[in-house]
Design an enzyme around this catalytic site. Structure first.
Site, short mmCIF file in Angstrom:
data_model
loop_
_atom_site.label_atom_id
_atom_site.label_comp_id
_atom_site.label_asym_id
_atom_site.label_seq_id
_atom_site.Cartn_x
_atom_site.Cartn_y
_atom_site.Cartn_z
NE ARG A 126 -4.17 -3.80 0.59
CZ ARG A 126 -3.87 -4.59 1.64
NH1 ARG A 126 -4.44 -5.79 1.75
NH2 ARG A 126 -3.03 -4.18 2.57
CG ASP B 291 -1.80 -1.23 1.32
OD1 ASP B 291 -2.11 -1.82 0.28
OD2 ASP B 291 -2.16 -1.62 2.46
#
Length: 332
Positions: A237, A181
């Site tokens: 995501r 991330d």
């Protein structure tokens, strides 16, 4: 592309432009074309030896352009640009020459090496790194001010490298590296001609955009970028249910897994995220095996989405100052 995609894009564009028109001139402070020049030099030949000291010297509610020139060197500092000190530029003199480094982990708002809370900030030719490594959240750069731009910067960590938190941001020709991330947050940002390098050795995501409702005018757009990696990763995501990310005209190496995207274990988000690609190329850009809940942009849709207008950039992205002046007593 299904008709629903076009409707989704039209809503995206109309809400974004409403946002831009309402706030294009929010930065109408009395800035001048000449910038106050401040020099940071570890050898003692400048105005300050530490970057934070130079920032601290800028007066609260600043209304003048302040250009902090940082001489080459390794600066072991944890930097904060406070919210009450807008219109600051911090600039190295050459790529990889000015390195700002720290080693910290913990919560995303506490671990950053470099935190920008002020509006109208510019960073140039800076290397910003968090050297903590794997095992915990370790942010290198947090950007929480509006109208912030970064040119030719290198931003590196492992997990949660760039907290692109809130506001409108522009990244040009930057190198951003991480594994998990490593570009995340809920800003409205354009990344142009940037190099994203994934350290993931499995299926970790490059982006985790946090848009949480259809009314939020936020999202990440990557235009003309390059993606490389040590092994394999996905493009993104959804940290937020309405996560919005677009990759356009971007080279994708074989580090990008065929499915392209991940729903973070929550299939309900598949119907609300906005994940699109446009004319990307390279071995990782093959759309044949992409998840069915991602899509492609049409040419007419891309014309609206892939410009600086999406962040109102023409009204606030500023170039290098052409004139400099010495600091007054209040800046000394």
């Amino acid at each position: 592309m299904a008709p629903a995609y076009s409707s989704h894009v039209c809503i995206f564009v109309s809400t974004f432009f409403t946002f831009i028109l309402a706030s294009s001139y929010a930065n109408a402070a009395a800035v001048t074309s000449a910038a106050i020049l401040v020099t940071v030099d570890q050898s003692g030949n400048g105005d300050y030896e530490k970057i934070q000291d130079a920032i601290n010297a800028v007066p609260s509610d600043n209304k003048e352009l302040v250009f902090i020139r940082v001489k080459p060197g390794i600066y072991k500092e944890k930097i904060v640009v406070p919210a009450d000190k807008p219109f600051i530029t911090i600039s190295g003199s050459k790529e990889n020459g000015t390195i700002i480094t720290w080693n910290d982990s913990g919560e995303i708002f506490e671990s950053p090496t470099f935190t920008v809370l002020a509006s109208d900030f510019v960073g140039r030719y800076l290397t910003i790194q968090n050297t903590f490594g794997p095992g915990a959240k370790a942010v290198a750069l947090r950007v929480s001010g509006d109208r912030a731009a970064f040119f030719g910067c290198r931003i590196s960590s492992y997990q949660d490298t760039l907290l692109d938190d809130t506001g409108r941001h522009y990244y040009k020709s930057c190198y951003i590296e991480g594994a998990v991330d490593f570009i995340f947050g809920n800003a409205a940002s354009l990344f142009e001609m940037c190099h994203l390098h994934s350290l993931s050795e499995g299926d970790a995501a490059i982006t985790a955009q946090r848009r949480q409702s259809p009314s939020e005018n936020t999202g990440f757009t990557f235009l003309g970028c390059k993606i490389t990696g040590v092994k394999s990763a996905v493009l993104g995501r959804p940290w937020g249910a309405y996560s919005r990310v677009v990759f356009a005209l971007t080279y994708m190496s074989d580090a990008i897994l065929p499915q392209g995207w991940d729903d973070w274990g929550d299939s309900s988000k598949q119907s609300t995220v906005f994940y699109r690609e446009y004319k990307c190329y390279g071995p990782g850009a093959n759309a044949g095996k992409r998840v069915e809940w991602s899509g492609k942009l049409r040419d007419n849709e891309a014309e609206l989405l892939l410009t600086k207008n999406m962040i109102g950039g023409k009204s606030w992205i500023r170039s290098m100052p052409t004139r400099f002046k010495k600091a007054s007593a209040k800046h000394a």
